[in-house]
Design a protein around this motif. Structure first.
Motif, PDB file in Angstrom:
ATOM      1  N   MET A 137      -2.311   6.202  13.685  1.00  0.00           N
ATOM      2  CA  MET A 137      -1.133   7.054  13.599  1.00  0.00           C
ATOM      3  C   MET A 137      -0.716   7.296  12.145  1.00  0.00           C
ATOM      4  O   MET A 137      -0.591   8.426  11.704  1.00  0.00           O
ATOM      5  N   LEU A 138      -0.502   6.211  11.388  1.00  0.00           N
ATOM      6  CA  LEU A 138      -0.166   6.306   9.968  1.00  0.00           C
ATOM      7  C   LEU A 138      -1.225   5.591   9.156  1.00  0.00           C
ATOM      8  O   LEU A 138      -1.561   4.440   9.449  1.00  0.00           O
ATOM      9  N   GLU A 139      -1.740   6.278   8.139  1.00  0.00           N
ATOM     10  CA  GLU A 139      -2.721   5.678   7.234  1.00  0.00           C
ATOM     11  C   GLU A 139      -2.250   5.896   5.800  1.00  0.00           C
ATOM     12  O   GLU A 139      -2.111   7.036   5.352  1.00  0.00           O
ATOM     13  N   ILE A 140      -1.988   4.809   5.115  1.00  0.00           N
ATOM     14  CA  ILE A 140      -1.646   4.857   3.690  1.00  0.00           C
ATOM     15  C   ILE A 140      -2.873   4.331   2.943  1.00  0.00           C
ATOM     16  O   ILE A 140      -3.272   3.177   3.118  1.00  0.00           O
ATOM     17  N   ASP A 141      -3.447   5.198   2.133  1.00  0.00           N
ATOM     18  CA  ASP A 141      -4.743   4.886   1.526  1.00  0.00           C
ATOM     19  C   ASP A 141      -4.643   4.895   0.011  1.00  0.00           C
ATOM     20  O   ASP A 141      -4.696   5.934  -0.635  1.00  0.00           O
ATOM     21  N   GLY A 142      -4.455   3.708  -0.567  1.00  0.00           N
ATOM     22  CA  GLY A 142      -4.548   3.517  -2.009  1.00  0.00           C
ATOM     23  C   GLY A 142      -3.532   4.294  -2.829  1.00  0.00           C
ATOM     24  O   GLY A 142      -3.879   4.843  -3.872  1.00  0.00           O
ATOM     25  N   ILE A 143      -2.262   4.324  -2.384  1.00  0.00           N
ATOM     26  CA  ILE A 143      -1.288   5.129  -3.123  1.00  0.00           C
ATOM     27  C   ILE A 143      -0.718   4.366  -4.323  1.00  0.00           C
ATOM     28  O   ILE A 143      -0.541   3.151  -4.302  1.00  0.00           O
ATOM     29  N   ASP A 144      -0.458   5.132  -5.374  1.00  0.00           N
ATOM     30  CA  ASP A 144       0.234   4.650  -6.567  1.00  0.00           C
ATOM     31  C   ASP A 144       1.570   5.377  -6.656  1.00  0.00           C
ATOM     32  O   ASP A 144       1.662   6.573  -6.383  1.00  0.00           O
ATOM     33  N   VAL A 153      -1.635   9.884   5.480  1.00  0.00           N
ATOM     34  CA  VAL A 153      -1.956  10.716   6.636  1.00  0.00           C
ATOM     35  C   VAL A 153      -1.145  10.227   7.828  1.00  0.00           C
ATOM     36  O   VAL A 153      -1.130   9.021   8.140  1.00  0.00           O
ATOM     37  N   PHE A 154      -0.471  11.163   8.492  1.00  0.00           N
ATOM     38  CA  PHE A 154       0.286  10.839   9.704  1.00  0.00           C
ATOM     39  C   PHE A 154      -0.186  11.724  10.849  1.00  0.00           C
ATOM     40  O   PHE A 154      -0.122  12.950  10.754  1.00  0.00           O
ATOM     41  N   ASP A 155      -0.679  11.094  11.885  1.00  0.00           N
ATOM     42  CA  ASP A 155      -1.129  11.816  13.075  1.00  0.00           C
ATOM     43  C   ASP A 155      -2.106  12.937  12.721  1.00  0.00           C
ATOM     44  O   ASP A 155      -2.030  14.051  13.257  1.00  0.00           O
ATOM     45  N   GLY A 156      -2.999  12.661  11.779  1.00  0.00           N
ATOM     46  CA  GLY A 156      -4.004  13.623  11.377  1.00  0.00           C
ATOM     47  C   GLY A 156      -3.562  14.627  10.329  1.00  0.00           C
ATOM     48  O   GLY A 156      -4.378  15.434   9.863  1.00  0.00           O
ATOM     49  N   HIS A 157      -2.294  14.593   9.922  1.00  0.00           N
ATOM     50  CA  HIS A 157      -1.777  15.523   8.924  1.00  0.00           C
ATOM     51  C   HIS A 157      -1.665  14.810   7.573  1.00  0.00           C
ATOM     52  O   HIS A 157      -1.068  13.723   7.492  1.00  0.00           O
TER      53      HIS A 157
END
Length: 235
Positions: A1-8, A59-63
């Motif tokens: 559902m929610l993917e947080i990928d390596g944010i600064d 990314v949230f729900d593919g967006h």
């Protein structure tokens, strides 16, 4: 559902998040644990569009919402209840709840959602014509959560919902979060009261210096000696 990928995330010359990564699956309650200044609030702010990451992707729900505006993010069903409640103190309880539906086009749907909040929180129904600023701290927190429910979240992010509340009220807030989750809403919970958070969470992350250093099921974290010593009072 929610993917947080390596944010600064940086504020001026100070970097608050260093490659932060985490996920929330459909139906989960995920707790973010960590000391003040660890990066928990910055994570929620980045997800809700209040601050812009300088690197990484959300990314949230593919967006891809990394550069989306807060109204766009709320419109997708991702709703943030920030630290400190931030209700409209001069508006009534009813008016505060109506503000939660500002993106809802159908007035009947807004009324239905408000009725749902009153069903979950009968005390708010009793105080529907009372100004928000005259409520107790616990009632204001319930109102802040109720206003978020009216927005129609598929994922609800809560930042320190138990802060400054008496123990009995903390229990009531956590029971409310569990009930919201049981009704089908996923939850990302930032909470200093690690014991209370892990009782209702599916999984948890430990955040230090702007990155996740530990990820495990809630029960496993509650039994981890490092977590117990640092966040559960050593007991």
């Amino acid at each position: 559902m929610l993917e947080i990928d390596g944010i600064d995330v940086s504020y001026g010359g100070v970097q608050a998040l260093h490659g932060m990564s985490l996920t929330v699956a459909d139906g989960e309650v995920v707790a973010l644990l960590g000391n003040n200044g660890a990066g928990k609030t910055s994570t929620l702010s980045a997800v809700s569009g209040l601050v812009r990451p300088t690197g990484g992707r959300i990314v949230f729900d593919g967006h891809d919402i990394t550069r989306a505006s807060p109204p766009e993010i709320v419109g997708l069903g991702l709703v943030h209840v920030p630290e400190g409640r931030r209700i409209f103190s001069t508006l009534t309880v009813q008016e505060n709840l109506q503000m939660g539906g500002y993106l809802v086009r159908d007035p009947a749907e807004t009324r239905r959602r408000i009725d749902r909040v009153y069903g979950l929180l009968p005390r708010l129904r009793e105080r529907r014509d009372q100004q928000g600023g005259t409520l107790s701290g616990g009632e204001q927190q319930m109102l802040a959560v109720g206003r978020a429910i009216v927005a129609g979240p598929r994922l609800l992010m809560l930042d320190e919902p138990s802060m400054g509340l008496a123990p009995l009220v903390v229990t009531a807030v956590m029971e409310l979060i569990a009930e919201i989750n049981a009704d089908g809403t996923s939850v990302l919970l930032v909470e200093q009261n690690a014991k209370a958070a892990l009782k209702i969470a599916t999984r948890g992350y430990v955040v230090e210096n702007g990155r996740c250093v530990l990820d495990a099921p809630a029960g496993q974290l509650a039994d981890d000696s490092r977590v117990v010593e640092a966040y559960l009072g050593g007991v």
